[in-house]
Enzyme design. Sequence first.
Site, PDB file in Angstrom:
ATOM      1  N   HIS A   1       8.455  21.655  20.667  1.00  0.00           N
ATOM      2  CA  HIS A   1       8.355  20.526  21.591  1.00  0.00           C
ATOM      3  C   HIS A   1       7.170  19.649  21.241  1.00  0.00           C
ATOM      4  O   HIS A   1       6.244  20.073  20.545  1.00  0.00           O
ATOM      5  CB  HIS A   1       8.229  21.018  23.044  1.00  0.00           C
ATOM      6  CG  HIS A   1       7.002  21.827  23.295  1.00  0.00           C
ATOM      7  ND1 HIS A   1       6.908  23.162  22.974  1.00  0.00           N
ATOM      8  CD2 HIS A   1       5.793  21.504  23.837  1.00  0.00           C
ATOM      9  CE1 HIS A   1       5.716  23.629  23.300  1.00  0.00           C
ATOM     10  NE2 HIS A   1       5.011  22.640  23.829  1.00  0.00           N
TER      11      HIS A   1
ATOM     12  N   ARG B   1       7.890  29.498  23.431  1.00  0.00           N
ATOM     13  CA  ARG B   1       8.159  28.107  23.777  1.00  0.00           C
ATOM     14  C   ARG B   1       9.031  27.480  22.714  1.00  0.00           C
ATOM     15  O   ARG B   1       8.819  27.687  21.521  1.00  0.00           O
ATOM     16  CB  ARG B   1       6.852  27.305  23.839  1.00  0.00           C
ATOM     17  CG  ARG B   1       5.873  27.622  24.911  1.00  0.00           C
ATOM     18  CD  ARG B   1       6.226  27.199  26.330  1.00  0.00           C
ATOM     19  NE  ARG B   1       7.320  26.306  26.553  1.00  0.00           N
ATOM     20  CZ  ARG B   1       7.214  24.974  26.744  1.00  0.00           C
ATOM     21  NH1 ARG B   1       6.035  24.392  26.734  1.00  0.00           N
ATOM     22  NH2 ARG B   1       8.259  24.243  26.980  1.00  0.00           N
TER      23      ARG B   1
ATOM     24  N   TYR C   1       6.292  28.832  19.434  1.00  0.00           N
ATOM     25  CA  TYR C   1       5.161  29.764  19.432  1.00  0.00           C
ATOM     26  C   TYR C   1       5.265  30.716  20.615  1.00  0.00           C
ATOM     27  O   TYR C   1       5.852  30.398  21.654  1.00  0.00           O
ATOM     28  CB  TYR C   1       3.823  29.013  19.465  1.00  0.00           C
ATOM     29  CG  TYR C   1       3.638  28.082  20.636  1.00  0.00           C
ATOM     30  CD1 TYR C   1       3.205  28.555  21.881  1.00  0.00           C
ATOM     31  CD2 TYR C   1       3.873  26.722  20.512  1.00  0.00           C
ATOM     32  CE1 TYR C   1       3.021  27.695  22.944  1.00  0.00           C
ATOM     33  CE2 TYR C   1       3.698  25.853  21.576  1.00  0.00           C
ATOM     34  CZ  TYR C   1       3.268  26.347  22.794  1.00  0.00           C
ATOM     35  OH  TYR C   1       3.088  25.487  23.855  1.00  0.00           O
TER      36      TYR C   1
ATOM     37  N   TYR D   1      -1.616  25.041  17.606  1.00  0.00           N
ATOM     38  CA  TYR D   1      -2.331  23.837  18.024  1.00  0.00           C
ATOM     39  C   TYR D   1      -3.726  23.826  17.411  1.00  0.00           C
ATOM     40  O   TYR D   1      -4.337  24.879  17.202  1.00  0.00           O
ATOM     41  CB  TYR D   1      -2.478  23.788  19.548  1.00  0.00           C
ATOM     42  CG  TYR D   1      -1.235  23.391  20.293  1.00  0.00           C
ATOM     43  CD1 TYR D   1      -0.909  22.062  20.492  1.00  0.00           C
ATOM     44  CD2 TYR D   1      -0.383  24.365  20.813  1.00  0.00           C
ATOM     45  CE1 TYR D   1       0.216  21.689  21.189  1.00  0.00           C
ATOM     46  CE2 TYR D   1       0.755  24.008  21.512  1.00  0.00           C
ATOM     47  CZ  TYR D   1       1.057  22.671  21.700  1.00  0.00           C
ATOM     48  OH  TYR D   1       2.181  22.316  22.389  1.00  0.00           O
TER      49      TYR D   1
ATOM     50  N   HIS E   1       4.513  16.927  23.293  1.00  0.00           N
ATOM     51  CA  HIS E   1       4.058  16.356  24.556  1.00  0.00           C
ATOM     52  C   HIS E   1       3.917  14.833  24.408  1.00  0.00           C
ATOM     53  O   HIS E   1       3.435  14.344  23.377  1.00  0.00           O
ATOM     54  CB  HIS E   1       2.711  16.952  24.952  1.00  0.00           C
ATOM     55  CG  HIS E   1       2.740  18.441  25.115  1.00  0.00           C
ATOM     56  ND1 HIS E   1       3.076  19.053  26.305  1.00  0.00           N
ATOM     57  CD2 HIS E   1       2.489  19.444  24.239  1.00  0.00           C
ATOM     58  CE1 HIS E   1       3.029  20.366  26.151  1.00  0.00           C
ATOM     59  NE2 HIS E   1       2.673  20.636  24.902  1.00  0.00           N
TER      60      HIS E   1
END
Length: 245
Positions: free
Chosen positions: A166, A163, A153, A114, A168
């Site tokens: 994905h 995770r 990640y 991120y 959001h």
Amino acid sequence: MSFDPSRRFVERNRRWHPPAFAPDYKTSVARSPRQSLVSLQHPTATELRGPTFSRADLGPHDNDLLLNYREGTPQDGLPIGERIIIFGRVVDQFAKPVPHTLVEMWQANAGGRYRHKKDQYLAPLDPNFGGVGRTLTDEQGWYRFRTIRPGPYPWPNGVNHWRPAHIHVSIMGPSLSTRLITQLYFEGDPLIPRCPIVQTLNDREAVESLTARLDLERSRPMDALAYRFDIVTRGEFQTFFESQG
């Protein structure tokens, strides 16, 4: 998914949602409330007034994450990774479209990193990818983004927890207090059933409501695969929302 327009309003099934306190999902231990929720009988004007959106408020590339963060001239490089299209409809429980509502998205880059100062994952940042976008639904409730497929990640919930890939997604409702937040996963990802967050959902249909499906007909040859993710705001077939508990 099939809808019956003659059906009456379906109350939300709270048992469908996971418990606020789920020890295997360690973040919930600190976040879960310790006392009963308080019902506000007299909402304020801020909670009742709906936000207004105009297409003039959106930039030309706000829904194109391949272009909306590149610095400098168009000759600069594009983001690294698998190019994909995310599209779908926002509808209510009777399949009635929700037009002109703001849909926002944020995600990790192709390496699973991120663009956030607290993200310490070893994967590098992509100088041409910001990981955020927004758009308005059209008259029929359709929305569309072009982006990079995010990478999985690691996260410190366990020794070797990862995770799934994905994205959001946020949908703005008719008032400031009705914003809905969810996340979409990708069809066929083997990390989905292994994710401690996903495992808090006891109903397989809830997990299915979070899964984007490959749509080759909407894919662009030699460019990008397309994934369809419809969002049902309420009722029997509603998408699972993190912002409802």
